[in-house]
Design an enzyme around this catalytic site. Structure first.
Site, PDB file in Angstrom:
ATOM      1  CG  HIS A   1      11.061   5.594   2.351  1.00 38.29           C
ATOM      2  ND1 HIS A   1      10.986   4.664   1.340  1.00 38.29           N
ATOM      3  CD2 HIS A   1      11.395   6.770   1.756  1.00 38.29           C
ATOM      4  CE1 HIS A   1      11.238   5.254   0.182  1.00 38.29           C
ATOM      5  NE2 HIS A   1      11.502   6.526   0.415  1.00 38.29           N
TER       6      HIS A   1
ATOM      7  CG  ASP B   1     -15.685  16.325  18.761  1.00 36.34           C
ATOM      8  OD1 ASP B   1     -15.304  15.130  18.867  1.00 36.34           O
ATOM      9  OD2 ASP B   1     -15.204  17.238  19.451  1.00 36.34           O
ATOM     10  N   GLY B   2     -15.901  13.507  16.356  1.00 38.79           N
ATOM     11  CA  GLY B   2     -14.883  12.836  15.546  1.00 38.79           C
ATOM     12  C   GLY B   2     -13.542  12.686  16.244  1.00 38.79           C
TER      13      GLY B   2
ATOM     14  NE  ARG C   1       7.257   7.669  -6.563  1.00 41.80           N
ATOM     15  CZ  ARG C   1       6.221   6.846  -6.722  1.00 41.80           C
ATOM     16  NH1 ARG C   1       5.116   7.270  -7.314  1.00 41.80           N
ATOM     17  NH2 ARG C   1       6.297   5.594  -6.314  1.00 41.80           N
TER      18      ARG C   1
ATOM     19  NE  ARG D   1       5.602   6.713   0.431  1.00 42.06           N
ATOM     20  CZ  ARG D   1       4.601   6.379  -0.362  1.00 42.06           C
ATOM     21  NH1 ARG D   1       4.845   5.941  -1.579  1.00 42.06           N
ATOM     22  NH2 ARG D   1       3.361   6.457   0.058  1.00 42.06           N
ATOM     23  CD  GLN D   2       7.566  15.904   1.775  1.00 42.72           C
ATOM     24  OE1 GLN D   2       6.895  15.323   0.931  1.00 42.72           O
ATOM     25  NE2 GLN D   2       8.290  16.969   1.488  1.00 42.72           N
TER      26      GLN D   2
ATOM     27  CE  LYS E   1      10.218   4.203  -7.826  1.00 46.18           C
ATOM     28  NZ  LYS E   1       9.487   3.747  -6.636  1.00 46.18           N
TER      29      LYS E   1
HETATM   30  C1  R5P Z   1       9.723   4.527  -2.991  1.00 47.18           C
HETATM   31  O1  R5P Z   1      10.833   4.967  -3.010  1.00 47.18           O
HETATM   32  C2  R5P Z   1       9.374   3.223  -2.323  1.00 47.18           C
HETATM   33  O2  R5P Z   1      10.485   2.455  -2.073  1.00 47.18           O
HETATM   34  C3  R5P Z   1       8.394   2.457  -3.168  1.00 47.18           C
HETATM   35  O3  R5P Z   1       9.027   2.059  -4.366  1.00 47.18           O
HETATM   36  C4  R5P Z   1       7.203   3.283  -3.503  1.00 47.18           C
HETATM   37  O4  R5P Z   1       6.711   3.875  -2.344  1.00 47.18           O
HETATM   38  C5  R5P Z   1       6.139   2.453  -4.143  1.00 47.18           C
HETATM   39  O5  R5P Z   1       5.073   3.294  -4.433  1.00 47.18           O
HETATM   40  P1  R5P Z   1       3.958   2.874  -5.475  1.00 47.18           P
HETATM   41  O6  R5P Z   1       3.459   1.529  -5.068  1.00 47.18           O
HETATM   42  O7  R5P Z   1       2.928   3.947  -5.321  1.00 47.18           O
HETATM   43  O8  R5P Z   1       4.576   2.878  -6.818  1.00 47.18           O
END
Ligand code: R5P
Length: 282
Positions: free
Chosen positions: A119, A34-35, A183, A88-89, A181
């Protein structure tokens, strides 16, 4: 001490065991029809254990929980999670979301937990165990030192990776710079234009992880336009989801360098000495 290699960290755990002069314990991993995952540790002796298992997938997380449960009678359980998924969450970004990293950390029933460049360090507080984050930036620094680079510069693509870049840079006396950066979604980022003296220089873009490759690809494009020579990308955690590798080569990367917190073809730097030395010092 028994070293138990989870399914996602077979090679890394074996290297750690080798450095501790102990054979890694053999385990079985398979799927029921069943996985569902079946896990068995083929050694029922009672001893202290260290389980080494990254959790890039939900199944890997289940395997870790199963291994911890199977070691219930061990006097001491150390859990090493070289790459922790969901890290990351680490907070509620939008109303109604869970703090997924906290939800997972709370389920880890162990005496000690070790992560590698997690992270967000505040996640450590959510483990019901003594928790420690190991720093692999020096291993990356040593690797960069061994490369034959022209007038090199280390670049952090965002503020979050600055500490790793600074640390690697300090070790080997190579200067560093930081980009900014923004996002927009899981796959889409923009890197703010920034004039840096990169003309004719070899660059190492250094981040904690490369997931979709978007952050690195955008950074590479901007730096190539400014006349950089060879551009390498380096990270602790090579998540390299979907077509990340192709995206990076399409953007003009020379090489992808990473540690083996996740076992990928690019994992040329082993964190085994870092983990083994830590376990020896307990
Ligand atoms: C985000 O804060 C992390 O430090 C990385 O910069 C991020 O996870 C990189 O994600 P991606 O390769 O999808 O741009």
């Amino acid at each position: 001490m028994k070293i138990i290699a989870g399914p996602a960290s077979q090679l890394l755990a074996s290297k750690v065991a080798q450095q501790l002069n102990t054979p890694p314990t053999i385990c079985d991993y398979k799927r029921f029809p069943d996985g569902e995952l079946y896990t068995r540790i083929r050694d029922d002796s009672i001893d202290d254990v260290t389980i080494i298992q990254s959790t890039p997938t939900d199944g890997d997380y289940i395997a870790l929980l199963q291994l911890i449960d199977a070691c219930e009678e061990a006097p001491t359980i150390n859990v090493v999670i070289p790459y922790m998924g969901y890290a990351r969450q680490d907070k509620v970004f939008n109303q109604g979301e869970p703090v997924s990293a906290r939800a997972i950390a709370r389920t880890i029933n162990a005496d000690r937990v070790f992560t590698v460049n997690i992270h967000e360090k505040s996640i450590l507080e959510h483990f019901n165990a003594d928790s420690f984050d190991l720093d692999a930036s020096h291993l990356i620094g040593n690797h960069i030192r061994s490369m034959n680079l022209t007038d090199p510069l280390i670049i952090s693509p965002d503020a979050g990776a600055l500490e790793i870049a600074k640390s690697a840079s300090a070790d080997i006396g190579i200067p560093y710079e930081q980009l900014e950066k923004t996002r927009h979604s899981g796959e889409s980022v923009t890197i703010a234009e920034k004039e840096i003296d990169v003309s004719g220089r070899d660059l190492i873009l250094l981040d904690d992880m490369i997931a979709t490759g978007g952050t690195m690809a955008e950074s590479i494009r901007m730096l190539k336009e400014q006349g950089a020579a060879d551009i390498y990308v380096a990270c602790i955690h090579p998540v390299l989801a979907r077509n990340a590798v192709v995206r990076l080569y399409n953007a003009g990367v020379k090489e992808i360098i990473s540690t083996d917190t996740l076992e990928k073809p690019q994992s040329s730097i082993s964190v085994a000495p870092l983990i083994a030395d830590t376990l020896k010092s307990l």
